[in-house]
Structures are given as structure tokens and as C-alpha cells.
Motif scaffolding. Structure first.
Motif, PDB file in Angstrom:
ATOM      1  N   ILE A  24      38.287 -57.205 -17.055  1.00 23.21           N
ATOM      2  CA  ILE A  24      37.782 -57.599 -18.361  1.00 23.21           C
ATOM      3  C   ILE A  24      37.719 -59.121 -18.499  1.00 23.21           C
ATOM      4  O   ILE A  24      36.765 -59.669 -19.047  1.00 23.21           O
ATOM      5  CB  ILE A  24      38.664 -57.012 -19.482  1.00 23.21           C
ATOM      6  N   PHE A  25      38.726 -59.814 -18.011  1.00 22.09           N
ATOM      7  CA  PHE A  25      38.825 -61.263 -18.222  1.00 22.09           C
ATOM      8  C   PHE A  25      38.302 -62.059 -17.037  1.00 22.09           C
ATOM      9  O   PHE A  25      38.457 -61.667 -15.880  1.00 22.09           O
ATOM     10  CB  PHE A  25      40.286 -61.663 -18.464  1.00 22.09           C
ATOM     11  N   GLU A  26      37.720 -63.203 -17.358  1.00 21.24           N
ATOM     12  CA  GLU A  26      37.329 -64.193 -16.360  1.00 21.24           C
ATOM     13  C   GLU A  26      38.311 -65.364 -16.376  1.00 21.24           C
ATOM     14  O   GLU A  26      38.776 -65.810 -15.333  1.00 21.24           O
ATOM     15  CB  GLU A  26      35.910 -64.702 -16.653  1.00 21.24           C
ATOM     16  N   GLN A  27      38.621 -65.866 -17.600  1.00 21.68           N
ATOM     17  CA  GLN A  27      39.588 -66.957 -17.772  1.00 21.68           C
ATOM     18  C   GLN A  27      40.442 -66.651 -19.001  1.00 21.68           C
ATOM     19  O   GLN A  27      40.232 -67.204 -20.073  1.00 21.68           O
ATOM     20  CB  GLN A  27      38.886 -68.301 -17.959  1.00 21.68           C
ATOM     21  N   ARG A  28      41.403 -65.779 -18.846  1.00 23.43           N
ATOM     22  CA  ARG A  28      42.204 -65.309 -19.971  1.00 23.43           C
ATOM     23  C   ARG A  28      42.928 -66.446 -20.687  1.00 23.43           C
ATOM     24  O   ARG A  28      43.179 -66.379 -21.888  1.00 23.43           O
ATOM     25  CB  ARG A  28      43.228 -64.281 -19.472  1.00 23.43           C
ATOM     26  N   GLU A  29      43.263 -67.517 -19.965  1.00 21.31           N
ATOM     27  CA  GLU A  29      44.024 -68.617 -20.554  1.00 21.31           C
ATOM     28  C   GLU A  29      43.277 -69.303 -21.695  1.00 21.31           C
ATOM     29  O   GLU A  29      43.892 -69.962 -22.548  1.00 21.31           O
ATOM     30  CB  GLU A  29      44.383 -69.658 -19.490  1.00 21.31           C
ATOM     31  N   ALA A 273      42.948 -57.132 -27.507  1.00 15.68           N
ATOM     32  CA  ALA A 273      41.909 -56.098 -27.377  1.00 15.68           C
ATOM     33  C   ALA A 273      41.439 -56.016 -25.928  1.00 15.68           C
ATOM     34  O   ALA A 273      41.223 -54.925 -25.387  1.00 15.68           O
ATOM     35  CB  ALA A 273      40.738 -56.403 -28.304  1.00 15.68           C
ATOM     36  N   GLY A 274      41.284 -57.179 -25.289  1.00 15.21           N
ATOM     37  CA  GLY A 274      40.931 -57.195 -23.863  1.00 15.21           C
ATOM     38  C   GLY A 274      42.010 -56.572 -23.011  1.00 15.21           C
ATOM     39  O   GLY A 274      41.720 -55.823 -22.069  1.00 15.21           O
ATOM     40  N   ASP A 275      43.281 -56.885 -23.339  1.00 17.90           N
ATOM     41  CA  ASP A 275      44.390 -56.278 -22.597  1.00 17.90           C
ATOM     42  C   ASP A 275      44.390 -54.762 -22.748  1.00 17.90           C
ATOM     43  O   ASP A 275      44.656 -54.023 -21.781  1.00 17.90           O
ATOM     44  CB  ASP A 275      45.727 -56.828 -23.115  1.00 17.90           C
ATOM     45  N   GLN A 276      44.094 -54.295 -23.959  1.00  9.53           N
ATOM     46  CA  GLN A 276      44.066 -52.861 -24.209  1.00  9.53           C
ATOM     47  C   GLN A 276      42.963 -52.189 -23.389  1.00  9.53           C
ATOM     48  O   GLN A 276      43.162 -51.117 -22.810  1.00  9.53           O
ATOM     49  CB  GLN A 276      43.847 -52.592 -25.701  1.00  9.53           C
ATOM     50  N   ALA A 277      41.806 -52.847 -23.317  1.00 11.79           N
ATOM     51  CA  ALA A 277      40.714 -52.305 -22.509  1.00 11.79           C
ATOM     52  C   ALA A 277      41.110 -52.247 -21.033  1.00 11.79           C
ATOM     53  O   ALA A 277      40.802 -51.271 -20.332  1.00 11.79           O
ATOM     54  CB  ALA A 277      39.458 -53.163 -22.691  1.00 11.79           C
ATOM     55  N   ASN A 278      41.813 -53.270 -20.572  1.00 13.23           N
ATOM     56  CA  ASN A 278      42.292 -53.275 -19.181  1.00 13.23           C
ATOM     57  C   ASN A 278      43.242 -52.117 -18.911  1.00 13.23           C
ATOM     58  O   ASN A 278      43.170 -51.448 -17.874  1.00 13.23           O
ATOM     59  CB  ASN A 278      42.991 -54.596 -18.868  1.00 13.23           C
ATOM     60  N   LYS A 279      44.162 -51.884 -19.859  1.00 14.00           N
ATOM     61  CA  LYS A 279      45.134 -50.804 -19.685  1.00 14.00           C
ATOM     62  C   LYS A 279      44.449 -49.446 -19.564  1.00 14.00           C
ATOM     63  O   LYS A 279      44.935 -48.555 -18.867  1.00 14.00           O
ATOM     64  CB  LYS A 279      46.107 -50.785 -20.862  1.00 14.00           C
ATOM     65  N   GLU A 280      43.328 -49.310 -20.272  1.00 15.02           N
ATOM     66  CA  GLU A 280      42.603 -48.037 -20.253  1.00 15.02           C
ATOM     67  C   GLU A 280      41.614 -47.960 -19.092  1.00 15.02           C
ATOM     68  O   GLU A 280      40.878 -46.983 -18.968  1.00 15.02           O
ATOM     69  CB  GLU A 280      41.851 -47.859 -21.573  1.00 15.02           C
ATOM     70  N   ASN A 281      41.577 -49.043 -18.291  1.00 14.30           N
ATOM     71  CA  ASN A 281      40.597 -49.129 -17.199  1.00 14.30           C
ATOM     72  C   ASN A 281      39.171 -49.008 -17.711  1.00 14.30           C
ATOM     73  O   ASN A 281      38.281 -48.475 -17.032  1.00 14.30           O
ATOM     74  CB  ASN A 281      40.866 -48.052 -16.136  1.00 14.30           C
ATOM     75  N   ALA A 282      38.969 -49.488 -18.944  1.00  9.76           N
ATOM     76  CA  ALA A 282      37.631 -49.470 -19.528  1.00  9.76           C
ATOM     77  C   ALA A 282      36.803 -50.606 -18.940  1.00  9.76           C
ATOM     78  O   ALA A 282      37.340 -51.628 -18.513  1.00  9.76           O
ATOM     79  CB  ALA A 282      37.721 -49.616 -21.051  1.00  9.76           C
ATOM     80  N   ASP A 283      35.479 -50.420 -18.927  1.00 13.70           N
ATOM     81  CA  ASP A 283      34.629 -51.484 -18.401  1.00 13.70           C
ATOM     82  C   ASP A 283      34.067 -52.370 -19.506  1.00 13.70           C
ATOM     83  O   ASP A 283      33.350 -53.339 -19.231  1.00 13.70           O
ATOM     84  CB  ASP A 283      33.487 -50.903 -17.561  1.00 13.70           C
ATOM     85  N   ARG A 284      34.412 -52.055 -20.785  1.00 19.56           N
ATOM     86  CA  ARG A 284      33.950 -52.864 -21.913  1.00 19.56           C
ATOM     87  C   ARG A 284      35.049 -52.933 -22.974  1.00 19.56           C
ATOM     88  O   ARG A 284      35.886 -52.027 -23.089  1.00 19.56           O
ATOM     89  CB  ARG A 284      32.687 -52.271 -22.553  1.00 19.56           C
ATOM     90  N   VAL A 285      35.021 -54.008 -23.756  1.00 19.68           N
ATOM     91  CA  VAL A 285      35.914 -54.138 -24.912  1.00 19.68           C
ATOM     92  C   VAL A 285      35.145 -53.658 -26.139  1.00 19.68           C
ATOM     93  O   VAL A 285      34.088 -54.197 -26.473  1.00 19.68           O
ATOM     94  CB  VAL A 285      36.378 -55.601 -25.118  1.00 19.68           C
TER      95      VAL A 285
END
Length: 402
Positions: A24-29, A273-285
Motif C-alpha cells: 500500500i505504501f511507497e513512503q510511509r514516513e 487506514a493504509g495499515d488496515q488495508a495492508n493487514k487485510e492484504n487489500a490492494d486498495r485503501v
């Protein structure tokens, strides 16, 4: 099968983390709270930047600046503007051959004046210096002397940002820094940028400190929905291309503006929200991820607020949360009732309870942090009593004690 100590499960989690923060993230920082963006990403604060720069301006040629205080609610860009102006001032000073020391201290995380001085000293201490700034073990006066020595030897001028300055026990540090040149403590001019969430902080300052700062004060208003939307839009490169649904940023901005106008919360909400999408292995937020993220963001913010509080402050907070949850028909509770519940919390945790007066003081500290609210009531006679209400969701508070 997982190993008995759970190491296989832990390895599998770590293996799914990449440098960008997952797919999901490119530059989370870029969505981190302490990230200082470039000027083009700073929204709705051009006027404030200009005014702060005007007050600090003389420092870039090694002349005494005006020290200032910036007021405003959390997340309205106070710290961001202070850090940005300080950064640009340092660059401009270097272009003019002026050695400018710049340092930032979060007073909420500092354990008093000595710790704040120690943190500032470490921030400005150059590698070639033989001076040290230990975390503890020397007196406040010695910390001052070491800071003055470093400034006199290596710099022509200095800026210090004291964020959340209202968290210090007194304004002695503020007065000493703002009057250092005048008192002959140091040979270089010092500009102090004090940042406070409490607009009434000035009322608690000594007359000498008020005199040092004069009327150089700025009040930052909360961001509105369009400004928060622009702030979030300017940070979309934190995400991989095409992963944000169109409605995510408008929804996050609307939620944040309606509840608080806090850009920090808005960025935290979007990050979670991005972290949540990552946890679900979703390809979109998606917008649905915002709902799941809100509770995590609120817990994180509450932890931030209470991180520096003593254990009994948390016991009092848990007591108020228990009352709020168990008596949903009531919103306000008298000090005596809160104390009764607090005694039970202490018993369960094995802590020795504090006095009734100290309990009242801790409740007022929670009000100061805007975790609780207070009001005065009148009894059947002419006596008065205090009542308190929880300003946060009781379940969120109680989850910290789980």
C-alpha cells in the motif's frame, strides 16, 4: 506448525514488511507526525510563516531577534511552522556566514527544565566539542553553563523551539533563555519560539517572563475541511500509485474537520487506514478502512497525551471511565464519587491511594490536557462542588488498561 515460542509467526509478519511499508505504501514516513514537509506542502499557513519569520529575522545576521509564543489547538500547524521557519533561518544564516544553532525540544517528553536543557544541548553540540550533556546527574545550573559554553564557542546566534512549553512545571527556563543575552550569561543572541496548546498559558507566566516576550504572540486557528483535504492531498505520494479510492481523502478530511480540525489526527487516520488495508492484504485503501482506523488513531492520540503522566493520573482516568461506562445515563460526576471508584482501581492494581486533595489535583491535570472537563455545581446550601466529565470514549480509555 508454529514453534512453541511463536517465532515462526513473528518471522512471517516481518517477512511481509518491505521498505515502503507493504504494497500500500511507497513512503510511509511522509504521514508520520514528526515529518517536516517542504514549503510547498505546508497548507494555509503562509501568513503565519511570514509573521514568525519577521520576528525571528534578525537572527540570520547574528542580531537579537524577538522571542515569540505561538498558541493554538493540537494539529493546527504550530510546531510545523516553528520548525520550518527555524530550518530556513539556519540555511539563510549559513549563506551569510553566520553560525546558527537550532534545536527543538518537546517539553511534554522532557522531565523538567534540566532534561529540556540536556536535550537542547545534545541537539546543538557539534562533533568537535568536548562538552557532554548526560541525561541526568548534574544540576540545572550546570546544564545552563554547558549550553552557554557550546553557544559561545561554536555559534554566532541560536534558536530554540520549546514545544508544548505549558507542560513544564514553571517558566524559569523560558525566562532564563529569553534574558540570557541581557543578563550576560551568553555572548550570542538567542531566539525562543515557545509553542503552547493553552491560550491562557500567558496568564500563568511571571511578570518578568511576560516582559521578555512582550506582545509577540500568535494564535493559530484550526484547519477547516478544505485545508485538511489539501494537506492530505499533498501527502498522497506516501502511497503507491493508484491504491487510494477517490473518496478516502475527502472522507478523512471531513471527519477530521468535523471533530477537531486537527491535521495530525487526519494524517494519523489516513496512515492507519493504509495499515488496515495492508493487514487485510487489500490492494486498495477504501473508505471502509477509515472506520476501522479511527479507533486505533484515537488510542494512539490518547497514549500520546498520557505518556508523561504518573501512574495515579491513569488510575484516576480509569476511575472516571468506569463511572462513565457503567452509568451511561449520567455525564458528570462529583469528585467524591470519582475518588470512591479510584480507591477501587488502586486496590485492584495494588497501589497505595493518594490523598483526596491530590486526587482532585490529578483530575484538574486531566482537564488541562483536555482529557476531562470540569464545572462547578452548587449544593442545597451555599457551598460549591466540582464535577468532571470524560471527553473521550470510555471504551477507548479502558482499552489502555486491558
Amino acid at each position: 506448525m508454529d514453534s512453541e515460542d511463536g517465532s515462526d509467526t513473528i518471522h512471517s509478519v516481518f517477512e511481509n514488511v518491505d521498505e515502503g511499508g507493504g504494497g500500500i505504501f511507497e513512503q510511509r514516513e511522509i504521514l508520520q507526525i514528526d515529518y517536516v514537509p517542504s514549503e510547498k506542502r505546508i497548507v494555509g499557513r503562509d501568513e503565519q510563516i511570514e509573521k514568525v519569520a519577521e520576528e525571528i529575522g534578525p537572527i540570520v545576521v547574528g542580531q537579537p531577534p524577538n522571542s515569540i509564543i505561538i498558541y493554538g489547538k493540537t494539529g493546527c500547524g504550530k510546531s510545523l511552522v516553528a520548525k520550518h521557519v527555524s530550518k530556513i533561518a539556519k540555511e539563510e544564516a549559513e549563506n551569510r556566514g553566520v553560525r546558527l544553532a537550532t534545536g527543538y525540544v518537546n517539553c511534554q517528553q522532557a522531565k523538567g527544565n534540566s532534561d529540556a536543557l540536556s536535550k537542547y544541548g545534545r541537539a546543538i553540540n557539534p562533533p568537535e566539542s568536548s562538552m557532554t550533556f548526560p541525561a541526568r546527574g548534574i544540576s540545572e545550573n550546570e546544564y545552563f553553563e554547558r549550553v552557554w559554553s557550546v553557544l559561545n564557542e561554536f555559534y554566532d546566534a541560536a534558536i530554540i523551539i520549546l514545544d508544548e512549553v505549558d507542560k513544564l512545571n514553571n517558566d524559569d527556563l523560558l525566562m532564563a533563555l529569553s534574558r540570557a543575552g541581557e543578563d550576560g550569561s551568553v555572548d550570542v543572541p538567542i531566539g525562543v519560539i515557545a509553542v503552547s496548546n493553552k491560550i491562557n498559558y500567558r496568564e500563568k507566566m511571571s511578570e518578568r517572563t511576560k516582559s521578555s516576550f512582550g506582545h509577540n504572540e500568535f494564535i493559530f486557528e484550526p484547519y477547516d475541511a478544505s485545508q485538511i483535504r489539501e494537506i492530505l492531498q499533498n501527502r498522497t505520494d506516501a502511497f503507491a500509485d493508484g491504491v487510494l479510492d477517490d473518496g478516502v481523502i475527502p472522507r478523512a478530511a471531513a471527519l477530521s474537520a468535523k471533530e477537531h480540525g486537527d491535521a495530525r489526527k487526519a494524517m494519523r487516520l489516513l496512515r492507519y487506514a493504509g495499515d488496515q488495508a495492508n493487514k487485510e492484504n487489500a490492494d486498495r485503501v477504501k473508505e471502509s478502512h477509515l472506520s476501522d482506523a479511527r479507533a486505533s488513531a484515537e488510542v494512539d492520540r490518547l497514549l500520546e497525551l498520557i505518556s508523561g503522566l504518573p501512574p495515579h493520573s491513569k488510575h484516576v482516568l480509569i476511575a472516571l471511565a468506569n463511572l462513565t461506562k457503567n452509568q451511561p445515563e449520567r455525564e458528570w460526576f462529583r469528585t467524591m464519587k470519582i475518588r470512591e471508584t479510584y480507591l477501587g482501581v488502586c486496590e485492584q492494581s495494588g497501589a497505595d491511594p493518594l490523598s483526596a486533595e491530590r486526587t482532585r489535583q490529578l483530575l484538574n491535570e486531566l482537564c488541562f490536557l483536555e482529557i476531562a472537563g470540569s464545572r462547578r455545581g452548587t449544593g442545597e446550601g451555599k457551598g460549591h462542588y466540582s464535577q468532571y466529565t470524560l471527553l473521550w470514549d470510555a471504551d477507548i480509555v479502558l482499552s489502555l488498561d486491558a
